[in-house]
Design an enzyme around this catalytic site. Structure first.
Site, PDB file in Angstrom:
ATOM      1  N   LYS A 178       0.843  -1.194   0.000  1.00 18.00           N
ATOM      2  CA  LYS A 178       0.000   0.000   0.000  1.00 18.00           C
ATOM      3  C   LYS A 178       0.880   1.246   0.000  1.00 18.00           C
ATOM      4  O   LYS A 178       1.583   1.522   0.970  1.00 18.00           O
ATOM      5  CB  LYS A 178      -0.919   0.046   1.226  1.00 18.00           C
ATOM      6  N   ALA A 232       4.163   6.990  15.858  1.00 20.79           N
ATOM      7  CA  ALA A 232       2.760   6.685  16.170  1.00 20.79           C
ATOM      8  C   ALA A 232       2.214   5.612  15.242  1.00 20.79           C
ATOM      9  O   ALA A 232       1.516   4.675  15.675  1.00 20.79           O
ATOM     10  CB  ALA A 232       1.920   7.957  16.065  1.00 20.79           C
ATOM     11  N   GLU A 251      10.427   0.878  10.377  1.00 22.07           N
ATOM     12  CA  GLU A 251      11.398   1.967  10.239  1.00 22.07           C
ATOM     13  C   GLU A 251      10.641   3.259  10.474  1.00 22.07           C
ATOM     14  O   GLU A 251       9.820   3.665   9.672  1.00 22.07           O
ATOM     15  CB  GLU A 251      12.023   1.926   8.839  1.00 22.07           C
ATOM     16  N   CYS A 285      14.295  10.501   6.876  1.00 21.88           N
ATOM     17  CA  CYS A 285      14.436  10.068   8.274  1.00 21.88           C
ATOM     18  C   CYS A 285      15.849  10.275   8.799  1.00 21.88           C
ATOM     19  O   CYS A 285      16.058  10.316  10.015  1.00 21.88           O
ATOM     20  CB  CYS A 285      14.054   8.596   8.402  1.00 21.88           C
ATOM     21  N   GLU A 384      10.953  15.442  15.358  1.00 22.12           N
ATOM     22  CA  GLU A 384      11.373  15.278  13.966  1.00 22.12           C
ATOM     23  C   GLU A 384      10.659  16.326  13.117  1.00 22.12           C
ATOM     24  O   GLU A 384       9.432  16.313  13.007  1.00 22.12           O
ATOM     25  CB  GLU A 384      11.049  13.874  13.463  1.00 22.12           C
TER      26      GLU A 384
END
Length: 482
Positions: A178, A232, A251, A285, A384
């Site tokens: 997806k 989350a 990840e 990231c 972040e």
């Protein structure tokens, strides 16, 4: 504005719409305009894809030889390479990315990564078959897991799709993938490229929103789920997977410290940090956006980063053949609000040296930004950002730098900038991150693992470590006497 084109799911070797007809608008972040629609797939669409993947796994894909799977993956890499320019056109509309940089910096590693896993399919290793108990011979089999349910992010849609499907297929699994609801187009196009290479049901793409992703994760068929996303989202996946004890590969982002000591090459460091911080508008990231600098060089480094920010251009202004550094817009209006909100809430003791504002009224472009003077407890120092915002903090000594660097819930990547080899080794040993770069930041190779510690998740992408995670281990013991 021209009529939006309709993207479709790819299930069991066929492109098809979702069953109930519901769709999502897909927006070009460079313009803020809808350019396509994609299926808002529900549980029935996910179920159909899962059953197709299971049938393909049971119907022969699991029994293919490593050389046969290698052949398919090599053809997939060749197909991407042969259609690279069109794929980049789609990705640029999908994400707003600069075409030149995407063609040169994403397509080659994607193809290389697929080819790496093609080779890895034929290089499984394990304990030697032997007699560990008198009268019995033991061997270890590495087998495919089955159906893999994968959810990819929006920051690198086509590359992250590769990181999901390449090791899974190489190991003999089938996959239901997806893509993000904001960036499905390039993944759907890759399904088209692979249609004549893979048997029906081996590779399936189901578009939709977070509820679709939840349906993928909670479905009873897949024995493993893989997601790249927020902390989350990763926690939600882990909770859902716990109901059926699925394996999880997570990840989940990072807050990479970039530790610059006073003996570093400041000019070179500033240039490299700017590239690693602003590339893809900081939507990475591992982005080099959290700089910790020695108090002796912090002001000079901040000034150098401000100068570097002035050299960055926006992808909407890209000129064919230009070698300038272009960055895309933020991916969506929510991300624009997130980044802008963090900068607007900066405390009084922090100073925005450059940028700090949206730069267009239509697309989601945000100016390359440098913020100086944050303290460790400040929101921007701990959250972040995922945008083109580099923060610079001043540390007094090695111990403080290490304490600040490790004082975060994240543990994905980090870098150390110093000419002192012993110091570099000390820091590399002590930094609690899955990757430590020394005098560089952000390069990746297919042979080395990528993955984090702590709340950056668990599981490795790339390398043989990733390949092995998509296999299961079986002990076979046989009596050899009488």
């Amino acid at each position: 504005m021209s009529e939006a084109r309709a993207l479709l799911n790819y299930v069991n070797g066929e492109f098809k719409p979702q069953r109930d007809g519901e769709t999502l608008d897909v927006v070009n972040p460079s313009t803020g305009e809808t350019y396509a629609t994609s299926p808002l797939s529900a549980s029935a669409d996910v179920d159909e894809a899962m059953r197709a993947a299971q049938a393909a796994f049971d119907g022969g894909w699991r029994d293919t030889t490593p050389s046969e799977r290698m052949g398919c993956l090599l053809k997939m890499a060749d197909a991407i390479e042969a259609n690279a320019e069109h794929l980049v056109e789609i990705e640029a509309e999908n994400t707003g990315k600069p075409k030149g940089l995407t063609l040169s910096e994403e397509i080659p590693p994607m193809c290389d990564q697929i080819r790496f896993f093609a080779g890895a399919a034929r290089m499984l290793e394990g304990r030697a078959t032997s007699e560990y108990m008198t009268g019995f011979s033991s061997s270890v089999r590495r087998e495919p897991i089955g159906v893999i349910g994968s959810v990819a992010p929006w920051n690198y849609p086509m590359m992250m799709a590769v990181w999901k499907f390449a090791p899974a297929l190489a190991a003999g699994n089938t996959i239901v993938l997806k893509p993000s609801d904001t960036t499905p187009a390039s993944t759907v196009y890759m399904a088209e490229l692979f249609a004549d290479i893979l048997p029906p049901g081996v590779f399936n793409v189901v578009c939709g929103d977070r509820d679709t992703g939840a349906a993928v994760v909670s479905h009873p068929i897949p024995q493993m789920v893989s997601i790249t996303g927020s902390i989350a989202a990763g926690k939600a996946v882990a909770r859902a997977a716990a109901d059926t004890l699925k394996r999880c590969h997570l990840e989940l982002g990072g807050k990479a410290p970039v530790i610059v000591f006073d003996d570093a090459d400041l000019s070179g460091a500033a240039e490299d940090i700017a590239v690693a911080g602003y590339f893809n508008a900081g939507q990475d990231c591992t982005a080099a956006t959290r700089v910790l600098a020695s108090e002796r060089v912090e002001s000079d480094l901040a000034a150098a980063l401000v100068e570097q920010a002035g050299e960055v251009k926006l992808s909407k202004d890209e000129v064919d053949g230009s070698e300038d550094f272009f960055i895309p817009p933020l991916n969506n209006v929510n991300q624009l609000s997130h980044v802008g909100g963090l900068v607007e809430r900066a405390p009084a003791h922090a100073k925005v040296l450059v940028g700090g504002e949206r730069v267009t009224d239509d697309g989601y472009f945000y100016a390359p930004t440098v913020v100086e003077g944050l303290e460790e407890s400040d929101e921007m120092a701990r959250t972040e950002i995922f945008g083109p915002v580099i923060t610079v903090q001043r540390f007094s000594d090695e111990e403080e730098a290490l304490r600040w660097a490790n004082g975060t819930d994240y543990g994905l990547a980090s870098s150390v900038w110093t000419r002192d080899h012993k110091r570099a080794l000390r820091m590399a040993r002590a930094l609690d991150f899955g990757c430590v770069w020394v005098n560089c930041h952000i390069p990746l190779v297919a042979e080395m693992p990528h993955g984090g510690f702590k709340q950056s998740g668990y599981g490795k992408d790339l390398s043989s470590y990733s390949f092995e995670e998509y296999t299961r281990v079986k002990h076979v013991m046989s009596s050899i006497e009488g």
